[in-house]
Design a protein around this motif. Sequence first.
Motif, PDB file in Angstrom:
ATOM      1  N   LYS A 100      13.005   5.733  -4.389  1.00  0.00           N
ATOM      2  CA  LYS A 100      11.635   5.251  -4.325  1.00  0.00           C
ATOM      3  C   LYS A 100      11.316   4.804  -2.901  1.00  0.00           C
ATOM      4  O   LYS A 100      12.183   4.306  -2.191  1.00  0.00           O
ATOM      5  CB  LYS A 100      11.435   4.079  -5.293  1.00  0.00           C
ATOM      6  N   SER A 101      10.043   4.978  -2.516  1.00  0.00           N
ATOM      7  CA  SER A 101       9.613   4.565  -1.180  1.00  0.00           C
ATOM      8  C   SER A 101       8.264   3.867  -1.247  1.00  0.00           C
ATOM      9  O   SER A 101       7.477   4.071  -2.181  1.00  0.00           O
ATOM     10  CB  SER A 101       9.504   5.769  -0.242  1.00  0.00           C
ATOM     11  N   ASP A 102       8.001   3.047  -0.241  1.00  0.00           N
ATOM     12  CA  ASP A 102       6.710   2.383  -0.091  1.00  0.00           C
ATOM     13  C   ASP A 102       5.943   3.026   1.062  1.00  0.00           C
ATOM     14  O   ASP A 102       6.530   3.340   2.109  1.00  0.00           O
ATOM     15  CB  ASP A 102       6.900   0.885   0.207  1.00  0.00           C
ATOM     16  N   PHE A 103       4.635   3.226   0.850  1.00  0.00           N
ATOM     17  CA  PHE A 103       3.781   3.824   1.867  1.00  0.00           C
ATOM     18  C   PHE A 103       2.550   2.951   2.093  1.00  0.00           C
ATOM     19  O   PHE A 103       2.028   2.325   1.157  1.00  0.00           O
ATOM     20  CB  PHE A 103       3.329   5.226   1.444  1.00  0.00           C
ATOM     21  N   GLU A 104       2.107   2.959   3.321  1.00  0.00           N
ATOM     22  CA  GLU A 104       0.844   2.306   3.667  1.00  0.00           C
ATOM     23  C   GLU A 104      -0.256   3.361   3.627  1.00  0.00           C
ATOM     24  O   GLU A 104      -0.134   4.422   4.254  1.00  0.00           O
ATOM     25  CB  GLU A 104       0.934   1.685   5.053  1.00  0.00           C
ATOM     26  N   ILE A 105      -1.330   3.076   2.877  1.00  0.00           N
ATOM     27  CA  ILE A 105      -2.411   4.036   2.678  1.00  0.00           C
ATOM     28  C   ILE A 105      -3.673   3.529   3.376  1.00  0.00           C
ATOM     29  O   ILE A 105      -4.053   2.362   3.225  1.00  0.00           O
ATOM     30  CB  ILE A 105      -2.707   4.238   1.178  1.00  0.00           C
ATOM     31  N   ILE A 106      -4.315   4.405   4.136  1.00  0.00           N
ATOM     32  CA  ILE A 106      -5.571   4.057   4.787  1.00  0.00           C
ATOM     33  C   ILE A 106      -6.723   4.219   3.786  1.00  0.00           C
ATOM     34  O   ILE A 106      -6.880   5.278   3.163  1.00  0.00           O
ATOM     35  CB  ILE A 106      -5.822   4.938   6.012  1.00  0.00           C
ATOM     36  N   VAL A 107      -7.511   3.164   3.621  1.00  0.00           N
ATOM     37  CA  VAL A 107      -8.671   3.186   2.737  1.00  0.00           C
ATOM     38  C   VAL A 107      -9.923   3.243   3.610  1.00  0.00           C
ATOM     39  O   VAL A 107     -10.247   2.271   4.311  1.00  0.00           O
ATOM     40  CB  VAL A 107      -8.715   1.936   1.838  1.00  0.00           C
ATOM     41  N   PRO A 108     -10.615   4.364   3.623  1.00  0.00           N
ATOM     42  CA  PRO A 108     -11.787   4.492   4.505  1.00  0.00           C
ATOM     43  C   PRO A 108     -12.958   3.622   4.046  1.00  0.00           C
ATOM     44  O   PRO A 108     -13.124   3.356   2.860  1.00  0.00           O
ATOM     45  CB  PRO A 108     -12.135   5.982   4.419  1.00  0.00           C
ATOM     46  N   SER A 109     -13.744   3.190   4.997  1.00  0.00           N
ATOM     47  CA  SER A 109     -14.917   2.367   4.696  1.00  0.00           C
ATOM     48  C   SER A 109     -16.007   2.681   5.718  1.00  0.00           C
ATOM     49  O   SER A 109     -15.712   3.020   6.879  1.00  0.00           O
ATOM     50  CB  SER A 109     -14.562   0.886   4.747  1.00  0.00           C
ATOM     51  N   SER A 110     -17.235   2.556   5.303  1.00  0.00           N
ATOM     52  CA  SER A 110     -18.343   2.800   6.213  1.00  0.00           C
ATOM     53  C   SER A 110     -18.431   1.721   7.285  1.00  0.00           C
ATOM     54  O   SER A 110     -19.037   1.936   8.339  1.00  0.00           O
ATOM     55  CB  SER A 110     -19.658   2.865   5.430  1.00  0.00           C
ATOM     56  N   VAL A 111     -17.828   0.586   6.999  1.00  0.00           N
ATOM     57  CA  VAL A 111     -17.848  -0.514   7.961  1.00  0.00           C
ATOM     58  C   VAL A 111     -16.576  -0.497   8.808  1.00  0.00           C
ATOM     59  O   VAL A 111     -16.600  -0.368  10.027  1.00  0.00           O
ATOM     60  CB  VAL A 111     -18.007  -1.871   7.241  1.00  0.00           C
ATOM     61  N   GLN A 112     -15.442  -0.642   8.155  1.00  0.00           N
ATOM     62  CA  GLN A 112     -14.154  -0.630   8.860  1.00  0.00           C
ATOM     63  C   GLN A 112     -13.060  -0.219   7.880  1.00  0.00           C
ATOM     64  O   GLN A 112     -12.982  -0.742   6.763  1.00  0.00           O
ATOM     65  CB  GLN A 112     -13.842  -2.006   9.451  1.00  0.00           C
ATOM     66  N   ASN A 113     -12.211   0.702   8.306  1.00  0.00           N
ATOM     67  CA  ASN A 113     -11.116   1.145   7.448  1.00  0.00           C
ATOM     68  C   ASN A 113     -10.138   0.000   7.195  1.00  0.00           C
ATOM     69  O   ASN A 113      -9.883  -0.824   8.070  1.00  0.00           O
ATOM     70  CB  ASN A 113     -10.367   2.309   8.090  1.00  0.00           C
ATOM     71  N   THR A 114      -9.604  -0.026   5.981  1.00  0.00           N
ATOM     72  CA  THR A 114      -8.564  -1.006   5.630  1.00  0.00           C
ATOM     73  C   THR A 114      -7.329  -0.257   5.143  1.00  0.00           C
ATOM     74  O   THR A 114      -7.337   0.977   5.044  1.00  0.00           O
ATOM     75  CB  THR A 114      -9.062  -1.970   4.546  1.00  0.00           C
TER      76      THR A 114
END
Length: 237
Positions: free
Chosen positions: A144-158
């Motif tokens: 198993k592995s952990d990943f960081e996912i980019i969540v796009p936003s119209s203001v600022q990505n998180t």
Amino acid sequence: MTNKLLLAMLFVVSAFSLNAQKNKAKSDEPSSNISSFLNDGRVTGVQNLIRLRLAPTFMGYIGASYERKFGEKFGIEVGANFKTNQSAIWEEYRYANSNTVNYTKYLASKNGIGLIISPKYYKYGKYINHGRYVGLQANLRSFKSDFEIIVPSSVQNTTTVQSNVSCSYKSLFLVWGNQRQFGSRFTFGLEFGFGVNQDKIKNLNVYDVNSSGIVNSADSKHYQLTGLLDLSFGILL
């Protein structure tokens, strides 16, 4: 009287001489019995070996394998390893540099098991105590592995973290090896080879950069040619 005294002295000297000869046979002085020099507790003619390999530790795994030799020419090794390290050198390098999906970042791997199977043809060595061989080595590791996912936003990505993503590693190598016995029942081995491996990531969340509300499940496969260098220590059974 004199004769009796001489006879008594001869008897005492003879007794001491005989006792000295018996003690000499049990002493550390050289012996003519060559078998006493050959019997040093070193096992011979063995066909079974428990092996500890160094290479799996570079992927954070620890375990052992068992090899059985059939006749003079053929042997087969099977083993299992368990993942104990979240910062395995080679595995971390592969996933951090070549296996991530766009808009994701690999963080760490954990909770895995590895299997090995390796049939061998011995070119030299009647028993498993020592010998040179050529063979195939197949490896399968699931973790198993952990990943960081980019969540796009119209203001600022998180970003968010997706934990326990299913990953696997498969490899097949053509190997050459040499192992030698040392001590009473131990072996040291060196193995090298080349082959191909596959890294696979399953069901990784990827957000659509054009719409923050759409999430796709992505799989990723990566193949590469690679080499193998391994050291091992064994216990003869």
